[in-house]
Design a protein around this motif. Structure first.
Motif, PDB file in Angstrom:
ATOM      1  N   GLN A 772       1.215  -1.543  -0.146  1.00 50.34           N
ATOM      2  CA  GLN A 772      -0.153  -0.601  -0.340  1.00 50.34           C
ATOM      3  C   GLN A 772       1.000   0.730   0.214  1.00 50.34           C
ATOM      4  O   GLN A 772       0.988   2.038  -0.609  1.00 50.34           O
ATOM      5  CB  GLN A 772      -0.473  -0.010   0.901  1.00 50.34           C
ATOM      6  N   LEU A 773       1.607   1.351   1.085  1.00 42.69           N
ATOM      7  CA  LEU A 773       2.875   2.491   0.995  1.00 42.69           C
ATOM      8  C   LEU A 773       3.508   2.663  -0.136  1.00 42.69           C
ATOM      9  O   LEU A 773       3.841   3.686  -0.587  1.00 42.69           O
ATOM     10  CB  LEU A 773       3.413   2.027   2.330  1.00 42.69           C
ATOM     11  N   GLU A 774       4.143   1.075  -0.447  1.00 41.74           N
ATOM     12  CA  GLU A 774       4.970   1.497  -2.221  1.00 41.74           C
ATOM     13  C   GLU A 774       3.857   1.939  -3.411  1.00 41.74           C
ATOM     14  O   GLU A 774       5.029   2.559  -3.739  1.00 41.74           O
ATOM     15  CB  GLU A 774       5.579   0.234  -2.302  1.00 41.74           C
ATOM     16  N   LEU A 775       3.368   1.457  -3.607  1.00 46.72           N
ATOM     17  CA  LEU A 775       1.783   2.209  -4.414  1.00 46.72           C
ATOM     18  C   LEU A 775       2.350   3.692  -4.180  1.00 46.72           C
ATOM     19  O   LEU A 775       2.045   4.443  -5.307  1.00 46.72           O
ATOM     20  CB  LEU A 775       0.853   1.383  -5.132  1.00 46.72           C
ATOM     21  N   ALA A 776       1.559   3.993  -3.022  1.00 47.63           N
ATOM     22  CA  ALA A 776       1.497   5.166  -3.015  1.00 47.63           C
ATOM     23  C   ALA A 776       2.232   6.185  -3.014  1.00 47.63           C
ATOM     24  O   ALA A 776       2.460   7.684  -4.184  1.00 47.63           O
ATOM     25  CB  ALA A 776       0.788   5.392  -1.158  1.00 47.63           C
ATOM     26  N   LEU A 777       3.206   5.847  -2.838  1.00 45.17           N
ATOM     27  CA  LEU A 777       5.263   6.287  -3.556  1.00 45.17           C
ATOM     28  C   LEU A 777       5.201   6.317  -5.261  1.00 45.17           C
ATOM     29  O   LEU A 777       5.273   7.674  -5.013  1.00 45.17           O
ATOM     30  CB  LEU A 777       5.817   5.918  -2.405  1.00 45.17           C
ATOM     31  N   LEU A 778       4.861   5.112  -5.604  1.00 47.30           N
ATOM     32  CA  LEU A 778       5.522   5.260  -6.370  1.00 47.30           C
ATOM     33  C   LEU A 778       4.165   6.639  -6.917  1.00 47.30           C
ATOM     34  O   LEU A 778       5.014   6.798  -8.157  1.00 47.30           O
ATOM     35  CB  LEU A 778       5.347   3.493  -7.608  1.00 47.30           C
ATOM     36  N   ILE A 779       3.270   6.804  -6.654  1.00 48.87           N
ATOM     37  CA  ILE A 779       2.449   7.350  -7.890  1.00 48.87           C
ATOM     38  C   ILE A 779       2.568   8.753  -7.686  1.00 48.87           C
ATOM     39  O   ILE A 779       2.566   9.621  -8.670  1.00 48.87           O
ATOM     40  CB  ILE A 779       1.062   7.411  -7.329  1.00 48.87           C
ATOM     41  N   LEU A 780       3.340   8.825  -6.341  1.00 47.03           N
ATOM     42  CA  LEU A 780       3.259  10.504  -5.738  1.00 47.03           C
ATOM     43  C   LEU A 780       4.715  10.729  -7.222  1.00 47.03           C
ATOM     44  O   LEU A 780       5.146  12.137  -7.211  1.00 47.03           O
ATOM     45  CB  LEU A 780       3.515  10.754  -4.298  1.00 47.03           C
ATOM     46  N   GLN A 781       6.268   9.855  -6.747  1.00 48.98           N
ATOM     47  CA  GLN A 781       6.613   9.733  -7.676  1.00 48.98           C
ATOM     48  C   GLN A 781       7.311  10.141  -8.945  1.00 48.98           C
ATOM     49  O   GLN A 781       7.581  11.178  -9.882  1.00 48.98           O
ATOM     50  CB  GLN A 781       7.833   8.657  -7.580  1.00 48.98           C
ATOM     51  N   ALA A 782       5.887   9.400  -9.369  1.00 45.65           N
ATOM     52  CA  ALA A 782       5.012   9.716 -10.992  1.00 45.65           C
ATOM     53  C   ALA A 782       4.232  11.395 -10.913  1.00 45.65           C
ATOM     54  O   ALA A 782       4.948  11.545 -12.105  1.00 45.65           O
ATOM     55  CB  ALA A 782       4.219   8.986 -11.535  1.00 45.65           C
ATOM     56  N   ARG A 783       4.258  11.371 -10.212  1.00 50.10           N
ATOM     57  CA  ARG A 783       3.096  13.252  -9.543  1.00 50.10           C
ATOM     58  C   ARG A 783       4.376  13.892 -10.552  1.00 50.10           C
ATOM     59  O   ARG A 783       4.119  14.889 -10.437  1.00 50.10           O
ATOM     60  CB  ARG A 783       2.396  13.064  -8.978  1.00 50.10           C
ATOM     61  N   ALA A 784       5.681  13.596  -9.511  1.00 55.88           N
ATOM     62  CA  ALA A 784       7.150  14.592  -9.466  1.00 55.88           C
ATOM     63  C   ALA A 784       7.544  15.063 -10.369  1.00 55.88           C
ATOM     64  O   ALA A 784       8.383  15.602 -10.730  1.00 55.88           O
ATOM     65  CB  ALA A 784       7.298  14.294  -7.914  1.00 55.88           C
ATOM     66  N   LEU A 785       7.201  14.052 -11.146  1.00 53.55           N
ATOM     67  CA  LEU A 785       8.059  13.956 -13.076  1.00 53.55           C
ATOM     68  C   LEU A 785       6.773  14.156 -13.602  1.00 53.55           C
ATOM     69  O   LEU A 785       5.815  14.142 -14.434  1.00 53.55           O
ATOM     70  CB  LEU A 785       8.221  12.309 -13.725  1.00 53.55           C
ATOM     71  N   ALA A 786       6.575  15.845 -13.907  1.00 51.69           N
ATOM     72  CA  ALA A 786       6.072  16.905 -14.809  1.00 51.69           C
ATOM     73  C   ALA A 786       6.967  16.383 -15.881  1.00 51.69           C
ATOM     74  O   ALA A 786       8.467  16.545 -16.449  1.00 51.69           O
ATOM     75  CB  ALA A 786       6.566  18.401 -14.040  1.00 51.69           C
ATOM     76  N   ASP A 787       6.260  16.772 -17.276  1.00 50.34           N
ATOM     77  CA  ASP A 787       6.979  15.968 -18.558  1.00 50.34           C
ATOM     78  C   ASP A 787       7.468  17.445 -19.323  1.00 50.34           C
ATOM     79  O   ASP A 787       7.321  18.052 -18.670  1.00 50.34           O
ATOM     80  CB  ASP A 787       5.744  16.085 -19.567  1.00 50.34           C
ATOM     81  N   GLY A 788       8.732  17.227 -19.339  1.00 44.42           N
ATOM     82  CA  GLY A 788       9.431  18.319 -20.306  1.00 44.42           C
ATOM     83  C   GLY A 788      10.596  17.840 -21.026  1.00 44.42           C
ATOM     84  O   GLY A 788      10.940  16.680 -20.963  1.00 44.42           O
ATOM     85  N   GLU A 789      11.459  18.769 -21.476  1.00 41.53           N
ATOM     86  CA  GLU A 789      12.836  18.985 -22.323  1.00 41.53           C
ATOM     87  C   GLU A 789      13.269  19.281 -21.535  1.00 41.53           C
ATOM     88  O   GLU A 789      12.888  20.319 -20.884  1.00 41.53           O
ATOM     89  CB  GLU A 789      12.475  18.996 -23.780  1.00 41.53           C
ATOM     90  N   ASP A 790      14.726  18.850 -22.062  1.00 42.75           N
ATOM     91  CA  ASP A 790      16.229  19.806 -21.983  1.00 42.75           C
ATOM     92  C   ASP A 790      16.130  19.971 -19.869  1.00 42.75           C
ATOM     93  O   ASP A 790      16.119  21.207 -19.663  1.00 42.75           O
ATOM     94  CB  ASP A 790      16.311  21.249 -22.537  1.00 42.75           C
ATOM     95  N   GLY A 791      16.047  18.794 -19.267  1.00 41.44           N
ATOM     96  CA  GLY A 791      16.118  19.413 -17.556  1.00 41.44           C
ATOM     97  C   GLY A 791      15.189  19.644 -17.250  1.00 41.44           C
ATOM     98  O   GLY A 791      15.787  20.507 -16.241  1.00 41.44           O
ATOM     99  N   SER A 792      13.636  19.972 -17.950  1.00 40.77           N
ATOM    100  CA  SER A 792      13.356  20.382 -16.390  1.00 40.77           C
ATOM    101  C   SER A 792      12.232  19.657 -15.494  1.00 40.77           C
ATOM    102  O   SER A 792      11.940  19.765 -14.684  1.00 40.77           O
ATOM    103  CB  SER A 792      11.689  21.164 -18.020  1.00 40.77           C
ATOM    104  N   GLN A 793      12.634  18.875 -16.084  1.00 37.68           N
ATOM    105  CA  GLN A 793      12.500  17.154 -14.797  1.00 37.68           C
ATOM    106  C   GLN A 793      13.691  17.699 -13.455  1.00 37.68           C
ATOM    107  O   GLN A 793      13.072  17.422 -12.915  1.00 37.68           O
ATOM    108  CB  GLN A 793      12.315  16.004 -15.198  1.00 37.68           C
ATOM    109  N   ARG A 794      14.693  17.504 -13.441  1.00 36.36           N
ATOM    110  CA  ARG A 794      15.276  17.585 -12.687  1.00 36.36           C
ATOM    111  C   ARG A 794      15.411  19.268 -12.006  1.00 36.36           C
ATOM    112  O   ARG A 794      15.501  19.036 -10.552  1.00 36.36           O
ATOM    113  CB  ARG A 794      17.297  18.217 -13.915  1.00 36.36           C
ATOM    114  N   ALA A 795      14.332  20.320 -12.791  1.00 37.54           N
ATOM    115  CA  ALA A 795      14.269  21.294 -12.270  1.00 37.54           C
ATOM    116  C   ALA A 795      13.651  20.438 -10.718  1.00 37.54           C
ATOM    117  O   ALA A 795      13.412  21.443 -10.216  1.00 37.54           O
ATOM    118  CB  ALA A 795      14.146  22.553 -13.019  1.00 37.54           C
ATOM    119  N   LEU A 796      12.245  20.333 -11.360  1.00 37.38           N
ATOM    120  CA  LEU A 796      11.510  19.867 -10.417  1.00 37.38           C
ATOM    121  C   LEU A 796      11.662  19.567  -9.161  1.00 37.38           C
ATOM    122  O   LEU A 796      11.427  19.210  -7.924  1.00 37.38           O
ATOM    123  CB  LEU A 796      10.118  18.546 -11.138  1.00 37.38           C
ATOM    124  N   LEU A 797      12.293  18.149  -9.546  1.00 36.45           N
ATOM    125  CA  LEU A 797      13.010  16.928  -8.607  1.00 36.45           C
ATOM    126  C   LEU A 797      14.051  17.261  -7.363  1.00 36.45           C
ATOM    127  O   LEU A 797      14.483  17.352  -6.666  1.00 36.45           O
ATOM    128  CB  LEU A 797      13.680  15.984  -9.180  1.00 36.45           C
TER     129      LEU A 797
END
Length: 799
Positions: A772-797
């Motif tokens: 239960q905890l593992e799926l919650a974490l995985l979905i929030l980790q997916a949420r933290a990955l906003a789509d983008g190019e050229d490093g925009s993901q790095r800026a958010l994480l």
């Protein structure tokens, strides 16, 4: 409110025992700390200062969350599918992975996490399949060796490990066990072995739970309820007979007999009924008839009371304590007089006689019937009549008798000297640990949910009531008590020595316990995944300090990094104060209703609206974890966030306790109280419109409905092994160097070098112990990955 009311009633949660003043809706949102007394100005000022700090702190959280949401794309689709409860789409999107740069470090890290999740799921399925095959073999062996209870236990486990409960009921071997049980029950009941009957009935009911055979479940549930009353009467008035049933049970299970019967227990009933009188019961009748949510007045009270007295007279063993009950003529006269009185009572109501006049007639008649038939003590007559009347209304309405009032008042105060466990009497009469309070002596010593307490300081608990156990387990501060507990999987009882202490509830916990400060309070690491900015908060209950403590936790989080996601863990949280649940929910919901109340007339008794200026976490992606141990206030918070789509709910269906009890004084010479169900919670309609849901299981049962509790958006089950391993690891990981180590299930001593090396709490995720905890974490980790190019993901994480 009836004429005898002298004090203001209090709202109380029966699972926790804490309360708040009952009154108009405008009273309910008042922060619990803002109460009368000399400390009010200082605490109010502190709350306002903390609130101002939180506004500044969480504005930065909201800004980042809004920026992340605006990116759209894959992470949004994952989140929205999860909110919609579309598990297949969630699985497909997670399997496909984010659509950003394939070389991104964050994308690769996420894919690695997803691969670990899939491996854990595959390992879990394989382990369950293996265990299911073993359980089938164990069931056959129990059948061959004529061990009915073991066969039933294996059948229940076999079903629990299956995907389709209905198909298991069609399995020939399971059918053989069910038929065997049905053929055995009549002789067991003829022998008046209520304990053996209860064990059989309980397991049969479990087999039909959550299946399409609702009628069978109802039948066994009613039989269990009737049998429970008989066992309760034996426990109070014929303990030696109940002890004999425990001896037979141990022989049946191949276990050692319990300790010799303590003759002093045979007279304990005198303490339990002391000071109970007719006026006490009559006053409780009047209050419950006027206030109870059922709005049916006096007739249901008489129905339950008469039924209770009939059951009382149907148990031959009662003659061990009350000799007149061995006289067949007296018993026949008792039964006939009660039947006639019940019929006459209904006639008088149908003729329109006033409730007070009927009450005088009934109570006078009961006195006369008792005097000329059984001649049991008056206090026994009125206790059984009163208990039966209240039990017929709902599971939570009850008279708090003089014998129980001290313990009840202590629970209402919210702090007491003890070991920190919630106990109950289970269906077969054992003293069962519902849950140990987190961070309290019992949990630190190794007590676990579902442990059966078989002795206290070497004294057998056979035949004890919960109140007996409380009297023996509690004691002066800093003294020690040793519990003997029977645990699933352990061959022998485990001895657990616990030091009693002041039990004051700290209800907000983080991910990793790092230290204790000078005041003895825990210092937490609040981040379960610091790289992704995902925080973790566990609320163990909702008390008067929860809101303030959560505020301090948010400040502490922000001092380290800005949270980009939050896991709010409400599993095994039994509830607490309505005001606390309202305040916590208000942090996440921008507008509309948070929770409302419904009185006995179906009218709205209160409505608690969200306040926009306090919505400090409304843009923070939040996952709420619940399970069958999440009740009352936990269901308000999780249900509110779900209805408003302010959070994603993951786990298993909640407990289904959606009622409000108020505590009323009872007019009598001795102190007694009435705890009466007077309102139901109604969850908000949220974004769907229409009426909100009632979550109470008893309401659903009344209308033959399966719609109760809070049903997660994404359901994730945990099997018994996972639950035990996860709870054990959490307990051991929370130890600090120097803390005592809990005992092993087999009671063996630990290696000394392990005393200062607790396991890493991250193992819950790394080893897949908590899906239960593992799926919650995985979905929030997916949420933290906003789509983008050229490093925009790095800026958010990056923090």
């Amino acid at each position: 409110m009836v004429e005898t009311m002298k004090e203001r009633p209090r709202v109380v949660d029966p699972l926790l025992g804490t309360g708040c003043p009952r009154g108009a809706a405008s009273m309910l949102p008042v922060p619990p700390m803002a109460t009368s007394g000399s400390s009010r100005p200082r605490k109010e000022h502190h709350m306002k200062s903390l609130h101002a700090c939180l506004v500044v702190t969480i504005l930065s959280m909201s800004t980042i969350a809004q920026a992340e949401t605006s990116k759209g794309g894959w992470s949004d689709r994952v989140w929205n599918a999860a909110i919609d409860g579309d598990r297949s789409t969630v699985d497909e999107l997670l399997r496909a992975g984010p659509t950003g740069s394939a070389s991104s470090r964050d994308v690769q890290a996420f894919r690695n996490r997803y691969d670990e999740w899939m491996k854990h799921q595959a390992d879990s399925r394989a382990a369950m399949a293996e265990r299911r095959a073993e359980t089938k073999q164990e069931m056959q062996k129990a059948i061959d060796e004529d061990r009915l209870l073991d066969a039933l236990r294996s059948a229940v486990e076999y079903q629990t490990l299956s995907d389709d409960y209905d198909s298991v009921l069609a399995d020939p071997m399971v059918n053989k066990v069910i038929d065997w049980s049905g053929a055995t029950l009549p002789s067991v009941l003829t022998d008046h072995d209520w304990l053996y009957a209860q064990e059989i009935l309980f397991r049969l009911r479990t087999l039909y739970e959550d299946t399409s055979y609702r009628g069978m479940w109802d039948e066994y549930d009613q039989r269990i309820e009737a049998n429970t009353k008989r066992l309760g009467l034996l426990r109070r008035y014929a303990r030696e007979r109940l002890y004999d049933l425990y001896v037979k049970r141990n022989e049946r299970l191949g276990e050692d007999p319990p300790d010799p019967f303590n003759p002093q227990l045979a007279e304990r009933w005198r303490n339990e009924v002391e000071s109970i009188d007719r006026a006490m019961v009559r006053d409780a009748f009047g209050t419950s008839a006027a206030e109870h949510i059922s709005s049916e007045g006096w007739p249901p009270l008489y129905e339950g009371g008469f039924e209770s007295l009939e059951v009382f007279g149907s148990i031959p063993a009662m003659s061990m304590t009350f000799p007149n009950m061995a006289d067949a003529d007296r018993m026949r006269a008792w039964d006939e007089a009660l039947d006639a009185l019940e019929r006459e009572t209904l006639v008088r109501f149908s003729e329109g006689q006033s409730p007070r006049r009927v009450a005088t007639f009934v109570f006078d008649a009961l006195d006369r019937i008792n005097d000329r038939t059984l001649d049991i003590p008056d206090s026994v007559l009125w206790r059984e009549f009163g208990d039966g009347a209240m039990a017929g209304l709902d599971p939570y309405t009850q008279i708090i008798w003089p014998y129980d009032i001290e313990q009840f008042n202590r629970q209402m105060e919210g702090k007491f000297i003890g070991v920190g466990i919630m106990i109950s009497e289970d269906e077969v009469g054992d003293i069962k640990v519902v849950y140990p309070l987190e961070g309290k002596p019992a949990q630190a010593a190794g007590v676990q949910p579902d442990d059966i307490i078989v002795d206290v300081n070497g004294q057998s608990t056979a035949g004890w009531t919960v109140q007996d156990a409380v009297h023996h387990i509690t004691g002066p501060r800093s003294t020690w008590v040793t519990l003997g507990v029977k645990r699933e999987g352990a061959d022998e009882p485990i001895r657990i020595r616990i030091q009693r202490d002041l039990i004051k509830m700290h209800s907000v916990k983080g991910w990793r316990r790092e230290a204790r400060d000078e005041q003895g309070d825990d210092v937490w690491d609040w981040y379960i995944d610091r790289d992704s900015g995902i925080a973790y908060v566990k609320l163990t209950q909702f008390n008067e300090d929860t809101y303030m403590d959560l505020g301090r936790a948010l400040e502490s989080m922000h001092s380290v990094a800005v949270p980009r996601g939050l896991i709010l863990d409400l599993r095994y949280n039994p509830g607490g104060l309505l005001t606390s649940a309202y305040q916590i929910s208000d942090l996440f919901v921008e507008g509309g209703t948070i929770v409302s109340g419904e009185d006995k007339n179906g009218a709205q008794s209160f409505d608690l609206p969200a306040k926009r200026h306090t919505t400090l976490l409304g843009d923070l992606p939040t996952v709420v974890l619940i399970n069958q141990g999440s009740a009352s206030a936990s269901e308000i918070v999780s249900g509110c966030l779900q209805a408003h789509e302010a959070g994603l709910v993951i786990g298993e269906r909640s407990f289904g306790k959606g009622s409000v009890q108020t505590v009323h004084p009872v007019r009598s010479q001795a102190e007694a109280k009435l705890k009466c169900t007077t309102q139901y919670y109604r969850l908000p309609s949220g974004l769907t419109g229409g009426p909100g849901r009632l979550v109470d299981k008893e309401v659903a049962k009344e209308f033959d409905s399966s719609d109760w509790g809070v049903v997660p958006d994404l359901e994730v089950a945990m099997n018994a092994d996972q639950i035990e391993e996860a709870l054990t690891l959490r307990l051991e990981a929370d130890r600090l160097p120097g803390d005592p180590r809990p005992p092993n299930p087999d009671g063996a001593a630990e290696e000394s070098e392990l005393e200062s090396t607790p396991p890493d709490i991250d193992e819950l995720i790394d080893r897949g112990l908590d899906p239960q905890l593992e799926l919650a974490l995985l979905i929030l980790q997916a949420r933290a990955l906003a789509d983008g190019e050229d490093g925009s993901q790095r800026a958010l994480l990056d923090p």
